[in-house]
Design a protein around this motif. Sequence first.
Motif, PDB file in Angstrom:
ATOM      1  N   GLY A  74      34.175  31.432  52.745  1.00 49.46           N
ATOM      2  CA  GLY A  74      33.140  32.442  52.554  1.00 49.46           C
ATOM      3  C   GLY A  74      33.450  33.401  51.413  1.00 49.46           C
ATOM      4  N   ARG A  75      34.737  33.588  51.102  1.00 49.83           N
ATOM      5  CA  ARG A  75      35.100  34.469  49.984  1.00 49.83           C
ATOM      6  C   ARG A  75      34.655  33.858  48.658  1.00 49.83           C
ATOM      7  NH1 ARG A  75      38.924  38.297  50.452  1.00 49.83           N
ATOM      8  NH2 ARG A  75      40.155  37.603  48.651  1.00 49.83           N
ATOM      9  N   TYR A  76      34.888  32.565  48.502  1.00 54.38           N
ATOM     10  CA  TYR A  76      34.392  31.893  47.294  1.00 54.38           C
ATOM     11  C   TYR A  76      32.867  31.994  47.209  1.00 54.38           C
ATOM     12  CZ  TYR A  76      38.917  29.396  46.692  1.00 54.38           C
ATOM     13  OH  TYR A  76      40.233  29.047  46.488  1.00 54.38           O
ATOM     14  N   ALA A  77      32.203  31.751  48.340  1.00 54.67           N
ATOM     15  CA  ALA A  77      30.737  31.733  48.331  1.00 54.67           C
ATOM     16  C   ALA A  77      30.160  33.124  48.080  1.00 54.67           C
ATOM     17  CB  ALA A  77      30.213  31.169  49.647  1.00 54.67           C
ATOM     18  N   LYS A  78      30.867  34.165  48.486  1.00 54.78           N
ATOM     19  CA  LYS A  78      30.390  35.529  48.194  1.00 54.78           C
ATOM     20  C   LYS A  78      30.428  35.767  46.679  1.00 54.78           C
ATOM     21  CE  LYS A  78      29.187  39.825  49.198  1.00 54.78           C
ATOM     22  NZ  LYS A  78      29.959  40.711  50.076  1.00 54.78           N
ATOM     23  N   LEU A  79      31.458  35.259  46.024  1.00 55.20           N
ATOM     24  CA  LEU A  79      31.558  35.432  44.579  1.00 55.20           C
ATOM     25  C   LEU A  79      30.534  34.593  43.828  1.00 55.20           C
ATOM     26  CD1 LEU A  79      35.450  35.371  44.145  1.00 55.20           C
ATOM     27  CD2 LEU A  79      33.949  37.358  44.332  1.00 55.20           C
ATOM     28  N   ARG A 101      35.608  35.412  39.749  1.00 55.45           N
ATOM     29  CA  ARG A 101      34.896  34.152  39.966  1.00 55.45           C
ATOM     30  C   ARG A 101      35.799  33.181  40.714  1.00 55.45           C
ATOM     31  NH1 ARG A 101      30.137  33.404  37.274  1.00 55.45           N
ATOM     32  NH2 ARG A 101      29.588  34.996  35.730  1.00 55.45           N
ATOM     33  N   PRO A 102      35.227  32.340  41.553  1.00 60.70           N
ATOM     34  CA  PRO A 102      36.062  31.374  42.263  1.00 60.70           C
ATOM     35  C   PRO A 102      36.630  30.339  41.309  1.00 60.70           C
ATOM     36  CG  PRO A 102      33.736  30.891  42.625  1.00 60.70           C
ATOM     37  CD  PRO A 102      33.799  32.195  41.872  1.00 60.70           C
ATOM     38  N   PRO A 103      37.600  29.560  41.742  1.00 54.46           N
ATOM     39  CA  PRO A 103      38.186  28.546  40.861  1.00 54.46           C
ATOM     40  C   PRO A 103      37.124  27.583  40.328  1.00 54.46           C
ATOM     41  CG  PRO A 103      39.447  28.763  42.889  1.00 54.46           C
ATOM     42  CD  PRO A 103      38.206  29.565  43.073  1.00 54.46           C
ATOM     43  N   ALA A 104      37.322  27.135  39.100  1.00 57.27           N
ATOM     44  CA  ALA A 104      36.402  26.169  38.496  1.00 57.27           C
ATOM     45  C   ALA A 104      36.529  24.825  39.213  1.00 57.27           C
ATOM     46  CB  ALA A 104      36.710  26.010  37.019  1.00 57.27           C
ATOM     47  N   GLU A 158      44.889  28.946  43.065  1.00 56.54           N
ATOM     48  CA  GLU A 158      44.061  28.085  43.910  1.00 56.54           C
ATOM     49  C   GLU A 158      43.177  27.164  43.076  1.00 56.54           C
ATOM     50  OE1 GLU A 158      42.186  30.313  47.081  1.00 56.54           O
ATOM     51  OE2 GLU A 158      44.114  31.140  47.747  1.00 56.54           O
ATOM     52  N   SER A 159      43.702  26.718  41.954  1.00 59.58           N
ATOM     53  CA  SER A 159      42.982  25.711  41.159  1.00 59.58           C
ATOM     54  C   SER A 159      42.641  24.514  42.034  1.00 59.58           C
ATOM     55  CB  SER A 159      43.840  25.256  39.976  1.00 59.58           C
ATOM     56  OG  SER A 159      44.019  26.299  39.053  1.00 59.58           O
ATOM     57  N   GLN A 160      41.472  23.960  41.782  1.00 64.81           N
ATOM     58  CA  GLN A 160      40.957  22.870  42.610  1.00 64.81           C
ATOM     59  C   GLN A 160      41.407  21.504  42.091  1.00 64.81           C
ATOM     60  OE1 GLN A 160      38.740  23.706  45.563  1.00 64.81           O
ATOM     61  NE2 GLN A 160      40.114  25.384  45.027  1.00 64.81           N
ATOM     62  N   GLY A 161      41.043  20.461  42.829  1.00 62.39           N
ATOM     63  CA  GLY A 161      41.348  19.103  42.412  1.00 62.39           C
ATOM     64  C   GLY A 161      42.826  18.803  42.410  1.00 62.39           C
ATOM     65  N   ARG A 162      43.579  19.425  43.363  1.00 66.14           N
ATOM     66  CA  ARG A 162      45.025  19.243  43.375  1.00 66.14           C
ATOM     67  C   ARG A 162      45.510  18.818  44.764  1.00 66.14           C
ATOM     68  NH1 ARG A 162      48.147  24.280  41.727  1.00 66.14           N
ATOM     69  NH2 ARG A 162      46.704  25.269  43.203  1.00 66.14           N
ATOM     70  N   ALA A 163      46.642  18.151  44.763  1.00 65.02           N
ATOM     71  CA  ALA A 163      47.310  17.761  46.004  1.00 65.02           C
ATOM     72  C   ALA A 163      48.782  17.566  45.691  1.00 65.02           C
ATOM     73  CB  ALA A 163      46.713  16.472  46.573  1.00 65.02           C
TER      74      ALA A 163
END
Length: 749
Positions: free
Chosen positions: A476-481, A616-619, A684-689
């Motif tokens: 929800g924090r990402y979605a608020k941004l 802004r949330p992570p790209a 918290e960059s996305q597309g990672r594991a």
Amino acid sequence: MTLDTVKHAEETPETELPWAELGLKQDEYARVREILGRRPTGAELAMYSVMWSEHCSYKSSKVHLRQFGDKAPATDALLVGIGEQAGVVDVGQGYAVTFKIESHNHPSYVEPHQGAATGIGGIVRDIIAMGARPVAVMDPLRMGAPDHPDTKRVLPGVVSGIGSYGNCLGLPNIGGEVVFDACYQGNPLVNALCVGVMKHEDIHLAKAAGAGNKVILYGARTGGDGIGGASLLASETFDDEKPSKRPAVQVGDPFQEKLLIECTLELFREGLVTGIQDLGAAGLSCATSELASNGSGGMRVTLDDVPLRDSSLSPEEILMSESQERMCAVAEPAKVERFLEICEKWDVTATVIGEVTDGERLEIYWHGEQIVDVPPRTVAHEGPVYERPYARPDWQDTLQADDPARLARPEGGDALRQAALDLVGSPNQASKSWVTDQYDRYVLGDTVLAQPEDGGMIRIDAESGLGVAVATDGNGRYAKLDPYAGAQLALAESYRNVAATGATPLAVTDCLNFGSPEDPAAMWQFAEACRGLADACQVLGTPVTGGNVSLYNQTGDAAIHPTPVVGVLGVIDDVARRTPMAFADEGHLIYLLGETKDEFGGSAWSQVAHGHLGGRPPALDLERERLLGEILVSASRDGMIDAAHDLSDGGLVQALAESCLEGGRGARIVVPDGIDPFVLLFSESQGRAIVAVPRSEEVRFNDMCGARGLPVARIGVVDGDAIDVQGRFSLPLDELRARHERTLPELFG
């Protein structure tokens, strides 16, 4: 008191009815009069009020939800899509899986235990009604501030309700989330997901076809509990002066539901059911009108034949009651006797209450008098549709401009170490075992992965090992941004979680939790989230099969963060090849997949260290997410990795902590040249594991990633009994575990 019959309604057009008290707007009541050509009877008004409620009719959200159909990616896997009680996908070998997520938010705030318990019961009945055997449940939860006194009332009650109902049904609870944020203080979110399994030929739909076929109500007797409960309670903001504050929350009986499950499955096996509908929100009003609307004719029902727990109930109350553990089926006359015999065998009350007609009306009688005469589609499917005004709020630019880059960052090894401990021990990142230990995760014997794994996994065929994995996520924090990006990030994380287990993502269900649709800012958030999710599903090839919308999660002007919760289901050919998250073998190499950037908008670190939400949330690169998923699935299938864990809330340091603690092994981590250790650990960059690669598979794994163009870097090795970020700090697992596991017990006892 004169019975309010159809004839009486025609003769007394001036009679005032309590349409406002039942949640209808003045123009909606006028439309009911226009449809009928007269004023409605009290019973008709009851039906229209619950079926036209926001919870049942989706009147404010329909115009945006259409995108999920319009933009749906082409797939051969989808057998039943949006519009039925739950979506159904083909998982191979003749098996089909149905899954769906729904909300029971407001009832769970009013009465936490029963609200949450009946939320589980309702979603399970949706799955039964499709013809499937339920095999697992999940529970994504959002609660208020963890130290607030009311959270101490709500969370324990919700957990006990979910646990007691699911445990009594004998269904494993294989996943979910618990998130705390002050925005949910007066509006906790209690979402529930259920998964069911069947063969293709066993799929059943909600329709009443065949004039002369009998309508049978079976299950629990109808009582006064939950009259207008979910349908009206979820259709307005909380306000003591509004009627929706007052309806009773439903009361559940899981043992009755267990009998209902087994009884229904036996009815299916013997081919006795022509159409079926569970009784959830709106009760008989929903079951009769939807069955009739989806069928080829009309329906005639006698309310006197409905088995009651309370003989004083009026016909309006019988139609609005949301008493639990009830189903409504249509059967051919020649099969009714056997139908009733099976119900008696399972000690399930069953009564013929009506029949399908060759007309076009839903007719209901009480004491020999007609009290309902309506076109069923106008009740079930042709309610009001609103194009609510929406607008990007003025504060959105200010919020996004508040970049977390201005926040003080930890410098030096001691500060990084303390930041890591604070993060891993914070309520949102701490162990949720206090919650999950109250659930049975392994009953039925087919659970192969469950909390705290990235996704829950169930074996559905013992001989071949065929299985499915499911994950739910939503930030929800990402979605608020940014609500458009926030919905896509929720899908991406859930997709990534499923792929990390080794399963191939197939399909989506969603629960869209938002504020009041009468607030243009909240409606803009909803519209953007729908657009974002539909666009992302196109790219990832995962159609939305169904779900739920929960609006009015707002107290006064204070709305919750926009919270789209996205569930993804994936299939794995053999569960023996699953990938757990635990680092279990010393010497395995730790690889970081994907690119790490300086991205902290909405991050867990900014919340824990500074109480900050801004930027802004992570790209998000959806094609990269899809590639990462393919790599994780291929590496799992081909035996190249022994552990995998997605990176999301809390970044790398959180993922390392969870994988090390779960496996009981430490990790030596080397910070690559040219990267800030703080960014590496907390971004918290996305597309990672992260994955654990046996040394024997290192060359093959690198070759595969290189050939497909996925950036990878070896960052360490599984070793020792601490997380040792070399040259910076060391965190012994014992200290880490103590901090990680004590938070919730200290808060909730």
